[in-house]
Motif scaffolding. Structure first.
Motif, PDB file in Angstrom:
ATOM      1  N   VAL A  27      92.069 -71.895 -43.596  1.00  0.00           N
ATOM      2  CA  VAL A  27      92.160 -70.595 -44.252  1.00  0.00           C
ATOM      3  C   VAL A  27      93.602 -70.375 -44.694  1.00  0.00           C
ATOM      4  O   VAL A  27      94.538 -70.619 -43.932  1.00  0.00           O
ATOM      5  CB  VAL A  27      91.721 -69.463 -43.301  1.00  0.00           C
ATOM      6  N   CYS A  28      93.772 -69.928 -45.940  1.00  0.00           N
ATOM      7  CA  CYS A  28      95.114 -69.627 -46.436  1.00  0.00           C
ATOM      8  C   CYS A  28      95.649 -68.383 -45.727  1.00  0.00           C
ATOM      9  O   CYS A  28      95.019 -67.317 -45.757  1.00  0.00           O
ATOM     10  CB  CYS A  28      95.087 -69.381 -47.945  1.00  0.00           C
ATOM     11  N   ARG A  42      91.873 -57.916 -43.470  1.00  0.00           N
ATOM     12  CA  ARG A  42      90.502 -58.293 -43.816  1.00  0.00           C
ATOM     13  C   ARG A  42      90.328 -59.804 -43.762  1.00  0.00           C
ATOM     14  O   ARG A  42      89.316 -60.297 -43.244  1.00  0.00           O
ATOM     15  CB  ARG A  42      90.112 -57.766 -45.202  1.00  0.00           C
ATOM     16  N   VAL A  43      91.276 -60.555 -44.293  1.00  0.00           N
ATOM     17  CA  VAL A  43      91.181 -62.017 -44.235  1.00  0.00           C
ATOM     18  C   VAL A  43      91.107 -62.470 -42.785  1.00  0.00           C
ATOM     19  O   VAL A  43      90.258 -63.292 -42.405  1.00  0.00           O
ATOM     20  CB  VAL A  43      92.383 -62.673 -44.940  1.00  0.00           C
ATOM     21  N   MET A  44      92.007 -61.940 -41.952  1.00  0.00           N
ATOM     22  CA  MET A  44      92.039 -62.360 -40.553  1.00  0.00           C
ATOM     23  C   MET A  44      90.749 -62.008 -39.832  1.00  0.00           C
ATOM     24  O   MET A  44      90.202 -62.814 -39.069  1.00  0.00           O
ATOM     25  CB  MET A  44      93.247 -61.730 -39.847  1.00  0.00           C
ATOM     26  N   ILE A  45      90.234 -60.797 -40.068  1.00  0.00           N
ATOM     27  CA  ILE A  45      89.020 -60.343 -39.377  1.00  0.00           C
ATOM     28  C   ILE A  45      87.799 -61.110 -39.855  1.00  0.00           C
ATOM     29  O   ILE A  45      86.953 -61.525 -39.044  1.00  0.00           O
ATOM     30  CB  ILE A  45      88.836 -58.823 -39.573  1.00  0.00           C
ATOM     31  N   GLY A 230      91.247 -65.079 -49.546  1.00  0.00           N
ATOM     32  CA  GLY A 230      90.900 -63.916 -50.344  1.00  0.00           C
ATOM     33  C   GLY A 230      90.442 -64.294 -51.738  1.00  0.00           C
ATOM     34  O   GLY A 230      90.792 -65.363 -52.259  1.00  0.00           O
ATOM     35  N   ALA A 231      89.666 -63.408 -52.354  1.00  0.00           N
ATOM     36  CA  ALA A 231      89.124 -63.688 -53.690  1.00  0.00           C
ATOM     37  C   ALA A 231      90.221 -63.903 -54.719  1.00  0.00           C
ATOM     38  O   ALA A 231      90.034 -64.638 -55.698  1.00  0.00           O
ATOM     39  CB  ALA A 231      88.215 -62.529 -54.126  1.00  0.00           C
ATOM     40  N   HIS A 270      88.075 -57.969 -52.168  1.00  0.00           N
ATOM     41  CA  HIS A 270      89.307 -57.185 -52.144  1.00  0.00           C
ATOM     42  C   HIS A 270      89.129 -55.906 -51.328  1.00  0.00           C
ATOM     43  O   HIS A 270      88.026 -55.400 -51.149  1.00  0.00           O
ATOM     44  CB  HIS A 270      89.721 -56.775 -53.560  1.00  0.00           C
ATOM     45  N   ILE A 271      90.261 -55.360 -50.879  1.00  0.00           N
ATOM     46  CA  ILE A 271      90.312 -53.985 -50.399  1.00  0.00           C
ATOM     47  C   ILE A 271      90.695 -53.116 -51.593  1.00  0.00           C
ATOM     48  O   ILE A 271      91.618 -53.437 -52.347  1.00  0.00           O
ATOM     49  CB  ILE A 271      91.377 -53.820 -49.293  1.00  0.00           C
TER      50      ILE A 271
END
Length: 473
Positions: A27-28, A42-45, A230-231, A270-271
């Motif tokens: 994961v980046c 959000r990426v981490m979760i 992420g997107a 995205h958020i």
């Protein structure tokens, strides 16, 4: 049977690991020049959830998430602060870890730093030059020759003719084509000495895209199972990772039966804030540590996973309050049940099967959480041993998403972190005064105390035996 939406194929596919029972996932991660914001959360979760479910499903997972600790933004911030690069990045790496720990997330199995993989990056660049997919320009930069790789654009779905270089990067003097991207940046005289490394192409530093290719291939191999991020990374970052990694391995003529760099590409949405993408340029971003001053970490995780990982999320305090109310409903079902222990998850159980079916459908956490709500309602209706068993199952299923593992009373009495109302001690004093009023048959006063507490966000519940329990609304 687990299905994953693969960005590369634009479809859900049955998940088949390269090695049965084992999953390699990259994961980046973060570029560490500032504190992490809620988009990073959000990426981490999301990928913490993915790893937890894979492991709950019996897979042995190797989870790698990198740290970018050399980058133009890092150099700019270090110069602004008049401090060494390492001092800046170490400080924000520590801050990132503190945020992650407070969110209750697992650490990746490996967390490589870009500056520790310069040799591997140079080796990959050398291979690309050997395969005539890269060249050194007149300005000293080494660039990737995009048009020489026929499959470029496969992840984004863009053809070479459709790409607009003006939307991607400024055209440098050393590039042969505006679509080409930098692999090795030649050092500039004004740049600090701690931002440059010796190389066959002169002093310089790696481009951003080559970092992830080199680190992932070194730790997971040239062909691995899952790559996430992420997107916003889908293009050009992940597109360029594929080009570099497969270009170094196969050259310009990758055959149809050659193994791809990555089998499954996953991208979280995205958020958004007020229906606009959250970004520092718009000034509408929120730091994780600031959000956690007001909201419980479990509430933040619940808020993130209430939505499907691929969907955008609209962020607001109201949305987080709604998440807190939902989590409160689940924890309430676990109160008044002595010693709720987790139970083995048996997929023959209809609740467990529904939950697993949701999670196996591209990690459909909204549907899985809906199952938890239905099960909580069943817990509330059940009696005796059945109630105990169902409560244990609720705790077990919730635990696969890292929910419902705390003492219910502690959670229910915590409320919002920034709550300016009564302390626990003050609430207990009001409850004692109410009990005294009831004993004196001053029911108007007792009702007044209940109403006053409710106005301050405290709900009282009278139980048999004269016991009064309370929770934050």
């Amino acid at each position: 049977m687990l299905q994953i939406y693969n960005t590369l194929s634009r479809s859900k596919q049955v998940f088949k690991p390269i090695v049965p029972g084992k999953v390699k996932m990259y994961v980046c991660g973060m570029t560490v020049y500032d504190f992490c914001h809620i988009g990073h959360a959000r990426v981490m979760i999301v990928f913490d959830m993915v790893v937890r479910w894979l492991r709950a499903s019996g897979y042995e997972v190797q989870y790698v998430r990198n740290i970018t600790d050399i980058d133009d933004k890092i150099i700019k911030r270090a110069l602004e602060n008049s401090e060494p690069i390492s001092a800046l990045t170490n400080r924000f790496i520590d801050a990132m870890h503190a945020d992650s720990d407070e969110l209750g997330l697992m650490h990746p199995d490996q967390e490589p730093r870009a500056t520790d993989y310069i040799r591997q990056m140079q080796g990959m660049i050398g291979k690309l030059i050997e395969n005539e997919l890269a060249y050194q320009g007149e300005d000293g930069d080494v660039n990737f020759a995009v048009r020489l790789l026929p499959q470029y654009g496969q992840l984004s779905g863009k053809t070479l003719d459709e790409l607009n270089a003006g939307e991607r990067v400024a055209i440098g003097g050393g590039k042969r084509d505006p679509l080409d991207f930098v692999l090795w940046k030649s050092a500039k005289p004004e740049e600090p000495t701690d931002t440059r490394w010796n190389s066959p192409w002169g002093e310089g530093r790696p481009g951003w895209h080559i970092e992830c290719s080199a680190m992932s291939c070194d730790l997971l191999g040239a062909h691995f199972d899952i790559h996430g991020g992420g997107a916003d990374l889908q293009f050009p970052h992940h597109e360029n990772e594929i080009a570099q990694s497969e270009g170094a391995l196969y050259g310009q003529n990758r055959q149809e039966n050659d193994a791809p760099f990555v089998n499954y590409w996953m991208h979280n949405g995205h958020i958004r804030v007020n229906e606009e993408k959250m970004s520092k340029s718009l000034g509408n971003f929120f730091l994780i540590r600031d959000v956690l001053k007001s909201f419980d970490p479990e509430v933040v995780r619940f808020f993130m996973l209430k939505a499907h990982y691929r969907s955008p999320i609209n962020y607001s305090d109201a949305q987080l309050e709604e998440a807190r109310s939902g989590l409160t409903r689940l924890y309430t079902a676990l109160t008044h049940i002595p010693e709720v222990d987790t139970v083995p998850i048996d997929l023959q159980n209809p609740w467990a099967k529904r939950f697993a079916d949701a999670m196996n459908d591209d990690f459909n956490t909204p549907e899985a959480i809906a199952v938890l709500f239905d099960l909580a309602s069943e817990v509330n209706r059940a009696q005796g041993a059945e109630k105990q068993m169902l409560a244990g199952l609720l705790k077990s299923l919730g635990g696969t998403l890292n929910f419902l593992q705390r003492d219910p009373t502690n959670f229910l009495q915590a409320g919002s972190k920034d709550q300016s109302g009564l302390s626990s001690e003050q609430i207990e004093e009001h409850i004692a005064a109410r009990v005294a009023a009831k004993q004196a048959k001053d029911f108007a006063k007792a009702d007044g105390i209940r109403k006053a507490l409710l106005e301050q966000g405290v709900v009282l519940e009278d139980k048999p035996g004269g016991i009064t329990e309370w929770r934050r609304a």
